[in-house]
Design a protein around this motif. Structure first.
Motif, PDB file in Angstrom:
ATOM      1  N   LEU A 309       0.804  -1.217   0.000  1.00 31.75           N
ATOM      2  CA  LEU A 309       0.000   0.000   0.000  1.00 31.75           C
ATOM      3  C   LEU A 309       0.840   1.272   0.000  1.00 31.75           C
ATOM      4  CD1 LEU A 309      -2.789  -1.065   2.541  1.00 31.75           C
ATOM      5  CD2 LEU A 309      -2.862  -1.135   0.054  1.00 31.75           C
ATOM      6  N   ILE A 310       2.002   1.247   0.639  1.00 32.13           N
ATOM      7  CA  ILE A 310       2.893   2.406   0.635  1.00 32.13           C
ATOM      8  C   ILE A 310       4.336   1.920   0.702  1.00 32.13           C
ATOM      9  CG2 ILE A 310       2.829   2.731   3.157  1.00 32.13           C
ATOM     10  CD1 ILE A 310       2.874   5.786   2.589  1.00 32.13           C
ATOM     11  N   GLU A 311       5.218   2.583  -0.048  1.00 38.13           N
ATOM     12  CA  GLU A 311       6.614   2.154  -0.109  1.00 38.13           C
ATOM     13  C   GLU A 311       7.530   3.371  -0.053  1.00 38.13           C
ATOM     14  OE1 GLU A 311       9.596  -0.620  -2.869  1.00 38.13           O
ATOM     15  OE2 GLU A 311       7.645   0.024  -3.643  1.00 38.13           O
ATOM     16  N   PHE A 312       8.576   3.257   0.741  1.00 39.08           N
ATOM     17  CA  PHE A 312       9.594   4.308   0.858  1.00 39.08           C
ATOM     18  C   PHE A 312      10.877   3.780   0.221  1.00 39.08           C
ATOM     19  CE2 PHE A 312       6.560   4.828   4.245  1.00 39.08           C
ATOM     20  CZ  PHE A 312       6.341   6.188   4.312  1.00 39.08           C
ATOM     21  N   VAL A 313      11.416   4.538  -0.731  1.00 39.19           N
ATOM     22  CA  VAL A 313      12.600   4.104  -1.470  1.00 39.19           C
ATOM     23  C   VAL A 313      13.717   5.128  -1.291  1.00 39.19           C
ATOM     24  CG1 VAL A 313      13.543   3.462  -3.719  1.00 39.19           C
ATOM     25  CG2 VAL A 313      11.146   2.946  -3.163  1.00 39.19           C
ATOM     26  N   ASN A 314      14.873   4.672  -0.779  1.00 37.44           N
ATOM     27  CA  ASN A 314      16.042   5.534  -0.645  1.00 37.44           C
ATOM     28  C   ASN A 314      16.875   5.475  -1.923  1.00 37.44           C
ATOM     29  OD1 ASN A 314      15.939   6.466   2.219  1.00 37.44           O
ATOM     30  ND2 ASN A 314      15.909   4.258   2.607  1.00 37.44           N
ATOM     31  N   HIS A 315      17.242   6.640  -2.467  1.00 35.00           N
ATOM     32  CA  HIS A 315      18.035   6.720  -3.687  1.00 35.00           C
ATOM     33  C   HIS A 315      19.503   6.998  -3.370  1.00 35.00           C
ATOM     34  CE1 HIS A 315      14.355   6.540  -5.954  1.00 35.00           C
ATOM     35  NE2 HIS A 315      13.882   7.633  -5.351  1.00 35.00           N
ATOM     36  N   PRO A 316      20.422   6.629  -4.259  1.00 35.15           N
ATOM     37  CA  PRO A 316      21.863   6.827  -4.021  1.00 35.15           C
ATOM     38  C   PRO A 316      22.242   8.288  -3.777  1.00 35.15           C
ATOM     39  CG  PRO A 316      21.526   5.318  -5.849  1.00 35.15           C
ATOM     40  CD  PRO A 316      20.181   5.867  -5.500  1.00 35.15           C
ATOM     41  N   ASP A 317      21.472   9.229  -4.342  1.00 32.59           N
ATOM     42  CA  ASP A 317      21.819  10.652  -4.165  1.00 32.59           C
ATOM     43  C   ASP A 317      21.302  11.220  -2.849  1.00 32.59           C
ATOM     44  OD1 ASP A 317      19.116  10.726  -4.602  1.00 32.59           O
ATOM     45  OD2 ASP A 317      19.181  12.092  -6.315  1.00 32.59           O
ATOM     46  N   GLY A 318      20.727  10.355  -2.007  1.00 30.18           N
ATOM     47  CA  GLY A 318      20.265  10.795  -0.690  1.00 30.18           C
ATOM     48  C   GLY A 318      18.812  11.236  -0.652  1.00 30.18           C
ATOM     49  N   THR A 319      18.160  11.278  -1.821  1.00 32.69           N
ATOM     50  CA  THR A 319      16.744  11.643  -1.838  1.00 32.69           C
ATOM     51  C   THR A 319      15.882  10.415  -1.546  1.00 32.69           C
ATOM     52  OG1 THR A 319      16.549  11.292  -4.227  1.00 32.69           O
ATOM     53  CG2 THR A 319      17.132  13.526  -3.469  1.00 32.69           C
ATOM     54  N   LEU A 320      14.612  10.668  -1.411  1.00 29.86           N
ATOM     55  CA  LEU A 320      13.676   9.621  -1.007  1.00 29.86           C
ATOM     56  C   LEU A 320      12.418   9.719  -1.851  1.00 29.86           C
ATOM     57  CD1 LEU A 320      12.976   7.513   1.368  1.00 29.86           C
ATOM     58  CD2 LEU A 320      11.825   9.446   2.439  1.00 29.86           C
ATOM     59  N   SER A 321      11.883   8.586  -2.250  1.00 26.90           N
ATOM     60  CA  SER A 321      10.602   8.545  -2.955  1.00 26.90           C
ATOM     61  C   SER A 321       9.569   7.822  -2.101  1.00 26.90           C
ATOM     62  CB  SER A 321      10.741   7.815  -4.300  1.00 26.90           C
ATOM     63  OG  SER A 321      11.550   8.551  -5.192  1.00 26.90           O
ATOM     64  N   VAL A 322       8.328   8.326  -2.145  1.00 27.42           N
ATOM     65  CA  VAL A 322       7.211   7.679  -1.458  1.00 27.42           C
ATOM     66  C   VAL A 322       6.209   7.264  -2.522  1.00 27.42           C
ATOM     67  CG1 VAL A 322       5.401   7.896   0.277  1.00 27.42           C
ATOM     68  CG2 VAL A 322       7.555   9.157   0.556  1.00 27.42           C
ATOM     69  N   THR A 323       5.923   5.979  -2.573  1.00 27.64           N
ATOM     70  CA  THR A 323       4.969   5.465  -3.562  1.00 27.64           C
ATOM     71  C   THR A 323       3.720   4.960  -2.844  1.00 27.64           C
ATOM     72  OG1 THR A 323       6.799   4.751  -4.967  1.00 27.64           O
ATOM     73  CG2 THR A 323       4.628   3.843  -5.455  1.00 27.64           C
ATOM     74  N   ILE A 324       2.581   5.521  -3.220  1.00 28.53           N
ATOM     75  CA  ILE A 324       1.291   5.083  -2.677  1.00 28.53           C
ATOM     76  C   ILE A 324       0.647   4.169  -3.707  1.00 28.53           C
ATOM     77  CG2 ILE A 324      -0.971   5.842  -1.834  1.00 28.53           C
ATOM     78  CD1 ILE A 324       0.368   8.498  -1.069  1.00 28.53           C
ATOM     79  N   LYS A 325       0.276   2.967  -3.277  1.00 27.72           N
ATOM     80  CA  LYS A 325      -0.154   1.934  -4.230  1.00 27.72           C
ATOM     81  C   LYS A 325      -1.612   1.504  -4.000  1.00 27.72           C
ATOM     82  CE  LYS A 325       4.498  -0.099  -3.869  1.00 27.72           C
ATOM     83  NZ  LYS A 325       5.234  -1.361  -3.580  1.00 27.72           N
ATOM     84  N   ASN A 326      -2.169   0.905  -5.056  1.00 28.73           N
ATOM     85  CA  ASN A 326      -3.472   0.229  -4.985  1.00 28.73           C
ATOM     86  C   ASN A 326      -4.582   1.108  -4.412  1.00 28.73           C
ATOM     87  OD1 ASN A 326      -2.412  -2.244  -6.006  1.00 28.73           O
ATOM     88  ND2 ASN A 326      -1.534  -2.637  -3.972  1.00 28.73           N
ATOM     89  N   VAL A 327      -4.624   2.352  -4.884  1.00 29.37           N
ATOM     90  CA  VAL A 327      -5.662   3.286  -4.450  1.00 29.37           C
ATOM     91  C   VAL A 327      -6.864   3.166  -5.383  1.00 29.37           C
ATOM     92  CG1 VAL A 327      -6.251   5.694  -4.058  1.00 29.37           C
ATOM     93  CG2 VAL A 327      -3.952   4.857  -3.493  1.00 29.37           C
ATOM     94  N   GLU A 328      -8.014   2.884  -4.832  1.00 25.80           N
ATOM     95  CA  GLU A 328      -9.212   2.708  -5.658  1.00 25.80           C
ATOM     96  C   GLU A 328      -9.955   4.028  -5.887  1.00 25.80           C
ATOM     97  OE1 GLU A 328     -11.648  -0.229  -3.852  1.00 25.80           O
ATOM     98  OE2 GLU A 328     -10.206  -1.860  -4.130  1.00 25.80           O
ATOM     99  N   GLU A 329      -9.825   4.959  -4.969  1.00 24.93           N
ATOM    100  CA  GLU A 329     -10.592   6.194  -5.090  1.00 24.93           C
ATOM    101  C   GLU A 329      -9.888   7.300  -4.315  1.00 24.93           C
ATOM    102  OE1 GLU A 329     -15.154   7.817  -4.144  1.00 24.93           O
ATOM    103  OE2 GLU A 329     -14.416   5.922  -3.286  1.00 24.93           O
ATOM    104  N   ILE A 330      -9.982   8.530  -4.822  1.00 28.91           N
ATOM    105  CA  ILE A 330      -9.481   9.700  -4.132  1.00 28.91           C
ATOM    106  C   ILE A 330     -10.658  10.644  -3.871  1.00 28.91           C
ATOM    107  CG2 ILE A 330      -8.005  11.742  -4.269  1.00 28.91           C
ATOM    108  CD1 ILE A 330      -6.090  10.154  -6.010  1.00 28.91           C
ATOM    109  N   VAL A 331     -10.805  11.041  -2.604  1.00 29.01           N
ATOM    110  CA  VAL A 331     -11.881  11.970  -2.215  1.00 29.01           C
ATOM    111  C   VAL A 331     -11.243  13.284  -1.812  1.00 29.01           C
ATOM    112  CG1 VAL A 331     -13.790  12.389  -0.629  1.00 29.01           C
ATOM    113  CG2 VAL A 331     -13.343  10.066  -1.440  1.00 29.01           C
ATOM    114  N   ASN A 332     -11.662  14.371  -2.436  1.00 28.71           N
ATOM    115  CA  ASN A 332     -11.151  15.705  -2.097  1.00 28.71           C
ATOM    116  C   ASN A 332     -12.043  16.317  -1.037  1.00 28.71           C
ATOM    117  OD1 ASN A 332     -10.258  18.334  -2.003  1.00 28.71           O
ATOM    118  ND2 ASN A 332      -9.913  18.479  -4.210  1.00 28.71           N
ATOM    119  N   ARG A 333     -11.525  16.509   0.157  1.00 30.94           N
ATOM    120  CA  ARG A 333     -12.304  17.084   1.273  1.00 30.94           C
ATOM    121  C   ARG A 333     -11.866  18.519   1.523  1.00 30.94           C
ATOM    122  NH1 ARG A 333     -12.398  11.956   5.514  1.00 30.94           N
ATOM    123  NH2 ARG A 333     -13.722  10.617   4.239  1.00 30.94           N
ATOM    124  N   LEU A 334     -12.648  19.461   1.061  1.00 33.38           N
ATOM    125  CA  LEU A 334     -12.327  20.878   1.241  1.00 33.38           C
ATOM    126  C   LEU A 334     -12.694  21.332   2.638  1.00 33.38           C
ATOM    127  CD1 LEU A 334     -13.560  22.283  -2.188  1.00 33.38           C
ATOM    128  CD2 LEU A 334     -11.214  21.805  -1.486  1.00 33.38           C
TER     129      LEU A 334
END
Length: 334
Positions: A309-334
């Motif tokens: 469902l969520i993955e954190f990936v460390n890159h060689p240059d010291g940055t980081l990626s966050v991947t959110i997976k298997n999302v069926e729906e996005i609800v915008n709550r103002l």
């Protein structure tokens, strides 16, 4: 927790008027709104900021408690007089109402001291005079906070064991900002609150992450998860278990963390408030992450633990990626 109110009384603390205004008549507990208000306030005394301890058997307050059930009104007045002797010495402690409540929690006799500071609020007033009916706006300077807010100060005491839970505030005395309730009113040194312990644990974990070159965000996230797990499993803050969960195979980091805990006075299995599991669920059941690019995430623990469902990936240059997976729906709550 099941709370059964037996007696309650309200005393007024108007410092400009001098001594407290003591009621001679208990509150009417047949009124549902009074029962509801007091019950909610007692429940709010258990929080992440609540300290715990046990009164000394021959202390002033302990001796007073012996009369709480036999002569409740006299006890309540004596308790508030004793408290006010200390409170009135402060330069900035505000006016308030004080409730003293005798109740049973799961059939165990308890006493609660609940202090609710006044706040200002506007309301209307209808006046009938020679000119006619006039609706006026008035400022009321003695409004109490609602039932959903925790008391400004207060404590509950088990009449049999003398165990207590305490919320206290610092006020100014002779120019010095300090706690007065534990040191002077109940003359007892309480154990630090859950928040106090967590602050020490986080600082130590951050120090270990820097020393052993582990990503700070990862260590702090693991700390929160470990704290949640140990509270759910044992009802205590087990620092040995936390070290094991966070630092795993890194024996050096684990030992250094535990040494830091000992040095800072955090005992291995810290007793906490009775409602700690419910508090932990609300406070630690979600990871709150703020990324350097401004994105903020609130992630439930069961999602955070699931790489599908969520993955954190460390890159060689010291940055980081966050991947959110298997999302069926996005609800915008103002």
């Amino acid at each position: 927790m099941e709370i059964y109110l037996k007696q309650a009384i309200l005393h007024l603390i108007d410092r400009e008027a001098g001594d407290p205004v003591f009621s001679q008549v208990p509150l009417d507990l047949s009124a549902e709104y009074i029962r509801d208000y007091l019950t909610k306030k007692i429940q709010k005394l258990s929080s992440a900021q609540t300290k715990t301890g046990r009164l000394v058997a021959d202390s002033v307050v302990s001796r007073m408690l012996a009369t709480a059930t036999d002569d409740f009104i006299a006890f309540s007045e004596a308790f508030v007089k004793h408290w006010y002797q200390m409170y009135q010495g402060s330069e900035d402690a505000p006016n308030s109402d004080v409730f003293i409540v005798l109740y049973e929690e799961d059939a165990l006799a308890q006493v609660a001291f609940i202090k609710v500071n006044y706040k200002e609020a506007y309301t209307h007033f209808t006046d009938l005079n020679e000119e006619g009916l006039a609706n006026r706006l008035i400022l009321n300077r003695a409004i109490l906070a609602g039932k959903a807010q925790k008391p400004d100060e207060g404590m509950t005491i088990d009449l049999k064991t003398l165990d207590y839970e305490l919320i206290e505030k610092k006020y100014q005395f002779s120019g010095d900002k300090r706690y007065y309730f534990s040191t002077q009113v109940i003359e007892s040194v309480p154990r630090p609150s859950l928040d106090d312990h967590l602050s020490v644990i986080k600082k130590a974990a951050k120090k270990m992450s820097e020393k052993f070159e582990t990503p700070t965000y990862d260590v702090l996230a693991n700390i929160q998860e470990a704290v949640y797990d140990t509270i759910e499993e044992t009802g205590t803050l087990d620092t040995t278990e936390i070290a094991q969960k966070v630092f795993k195979e890194n024996v050096s980091a684990r030992m250094a963390f535990q040494e830091e805990m000992t040095e800072k006075g955090v005992i291995e299995q810290t007793p906490l408030v009775k409602e700690v599991k419910e508090i932990s669920e609300k406070k630690f059941g979600k990871q709150k992450l703020k990324l350097s690019n401004g994105i903020e995430l609130i992630v439930p623990l069961d999602v955070y633990r699931n790489p599908d469902l969520i993955e954190f990936v460390n890159h060689p240059d010291g940055t980081l990626s966050v991947t959110i997976k298997n999302v069926e729906e996005i609800v915008n709550r103002l």
